[in-house]
Scaffold this active site. Structure first.
Site, short mmCIF file in Angstrom:
data_model
loop_
_atom_site.label_atom_id
_atom_site.label_comp_id
_atom_site.label_asym_id
_atom_site.label_seq_id
_atom_site.Cartn_x
_atom_site.Cartn_y
_atom_site.Cartn_z
N VAL A 1 15.78 -17.81 31.81
CA VAL A 1 15.98 -16.44 31.33
C VAL A 1 16.70 -15.67 32.43
O VAL A 1 16.24 -15.61 33.57
CB VAL A 1 14.64 -15.75 30.98
CG1 VAL A 1 14.87 -14.28 30.65
CG2 VAL A 1 13.97 -16.45 29.80
N ALA B 1 16.05 -13.53 37.47
CA ALA B 1 16.05 -14.65 36.51
C ALA B 1 14.81 -15.50 36.77
O ALA B 1 14.12 -15.32 37.78
CB ALA B 1 17.30 -15.50 36.69
N LYS B 2 14.51 -16.40 35.88
CA LYS B 2 13.45 -17.39 36.10
C LYS B 2 13.73 -18.56 35.18
O LYS B 2 14.30 -18.39 34.10
CB LYS B 2 12.09 -16.79 35.77
CG LYS B 2 10.93 -17.51 36.40
CD LYS B 2 10.78 -17.06 37.84
CE LYS B 2 9.58 -17.65 38.52
NZ LYS B 2 9.35 -17.03 39.82
N GLY B 3 13.30 -19.76 35.60
CA GLY B 3 13.49 -20.93 34.76
C GLY B 3 12.24 -21.78 34.78
O GLY B 3 11.34 -21.57 35.60
#
Ligand code: NAD
Length: 416
Positions: free
Chosen positions: A63, A108-110
């Protein structure tokens, strides 16, 4: 209510409070809360099971929340509970953190929904490289830079760097939190705990606490908790209680941290530490002390124990260790809280320094990394404290207001 719901409610509460103070319109709030892009991929990996090879498909997410102030930046998590909702919330938190310490990144993050402990090294390498290959069109040195998080580590970053470099040339700056041999930064490992200790010391000084006479309690003795303990002990503070997942240990005279580290290295945990008495994690939080550092899990201080907390200063090393209802009670009782948004941002700062060193192809030594980290953290702390005084609010309210205000201003200037 489960912990995830409590954290979502807590996060919503703090955000809405900041939106009200900043007098943001509905359309502005909607833009600030919306993700720029949400990507979901399938990651096929061949797993060895009972002597047979089987193809297994994992779900992967990235995201990218907001890039008004710079490229997207955020960790990559390997954990069975990973889902889009969780990754979305964490991506948003990264946007506020990077804005608060005023570095030119967005948030962001994943993640991949996988239990990495069930995979062997070859399978983990395949998973990391496939994830990178499929995300390659949306990440980039000036676009989106992943880093380690729960379940990932410098080795995973090294595999991602290798995969990305196959098609883009050697690009060390594509990930941070790498092994030092591949362009990782000196000081990165201890950066978060070092930052927690630096801010605890700054806040304590403003409360006229003298290190040698100040009793410190730390819950969680992993990466962040242990490095916080080392740095605070080096400044002269008396660490009287520590804990890990198996329980706590207490020594009213104060621990020698070298002695504690030697025991943990030998025995894998704090249990049966010579010269200490056992204490439960719940009782440890309620010990009379000057500084309490929750460095383990979210939602450990809730309405159930807020009245029993006897610390003068709480420094939130973990993310969201205090629920919003508990926060209100602690504030009413005059307990000072350095909020997570600010307290645990040292790791993000060190990641930024790693990226800068990679772009310049010029590594810095540990002392330079940590001194720049302290300087920038001090600036952030002072800006938050000054705003809190001006608005007559607590540090958390000021931190959210400052961070969101900066993102909103960048959006306005760019004309999103
Ligand atoms: P870690 O896994 O290295 O350590 C976690 C510690 O907490 C361990 O000592 C573990 O035994 C203990 N623990 C686990 N469950 C517990 C329980 N129920 N009660 C008491 N102790 C318990 O993790 P870490 O990297 O040190 O992260 C700690 C916290 O800080 C997390 O909330 C994390 O999200 C946050 N954080 C970490 C970083 C970082 O750079 N590592 C950055 C920002 C925030």
């Amino acid at each position: 209510m489960d912990k995830k719901c409590i954290c979502q409610e807590t996060q919503r509460h703090f955000l809405n409070r900041a939106f009200e103070r900043l007098k943001l319109k509905g359309s502005q709030r909607e833009l600030l809360l919306s993700s720029f892009r949400e990507t979901r991929i399938t990651v096929p990996v061949t797993l060895r099971h009972n002597g047979e090879n089987r193809l297994h498909t994992f779900q992967g997410y990235r995201v990218q929340h907001n890039h008004a102030r710079g490229p997207f930046k955020g960790g990559l998590r390997f954990h069975p509970d990973v889902n889009m909702g969780e990754i979305r919330a964490l991506a948003q938190l990264m946007t506020w953190k990077t804005a608060l310490v005023d570095i030119p990144f967005g948030g962001a993050k994943g993640g991949v929904a996988v239990d990495p402990r069930q995979l062997n090294e070859t399978e983990l390498e395949e998973l990391s490289k496939r994830f990178c290959q499929k995300m390659a069109p949306i990440i980039g040195v000036y676009d989106d830079i992943p880093a380690p998080d729960i379940g990932t580590n410098p080795q995973v970053m090294a595999w991602m760097l290798d995969e990305y470099s196959k098609t883009h040339g050697f690009r060390t700056a594509i990930v941070t939190g790498k092994p030092v041999e591949l362009g990782g930064s000196a000081g990165r490992l201890e950066a978060t705990g070092h930052g927690v200790a630096h801010l605890a010391h700054k806040a304590a000084a403003e409360m006229s606490l003298v290190p040698e006479q100040s009793r410190v309690v730390i819950q969680g003795f992993g990466n962040v908790g242990s490095h916080t303990a080392i740095a605070l002990a080096n400044k002269g503070y008396k660490i009287i209680a520590l804990s890990d997942v198996n329980g706590g240990v207490i020594n009213e005279a104060g621990f020698s941290i070298d002695h504690v580290l030697a025991h943990v290295n030998e025995n894998g945990g704090l249990t049966d530490l010579p010269g200490s008495s056992p204490i439960s994690n719940a009782d440890l939080l309620e010990l009379p002390c000057d500084i309490l550092v929750p460095a383990a899990l979210e939602a450990t201080i809730t309405c159930d124990n807020a009245e029993a907390i006897r610390a003068r200063l709480i420094v939130e090393a973990a993310n969201m260790p205090v629920t919003h209802r508990a926060d209100a009670r602690l504030q009413q009782r005059g307990i000072v809280i350095v909020p997570d948004l600010l307290a645990n941002v040292g790791g993000v700062l060190a990641s930024y320094y790693e990226w800068v060193q990679n772009l310049q192809q010029f590594p810095w030594d540990r002392e330079l990394v940590l001194s720049r980290l302290e300087k920038r953290l001090s600036h952030a702390y002072e800006a938050v404290r000054d705003l809190a005084r001006e608005r007559q609010v607590d540090l958390r309210a000021a931190a959210y207001e400052l961070a969101i205000g900066r993102v909103e201003e960048a959006i306005r200037l760019r004309g999103f």
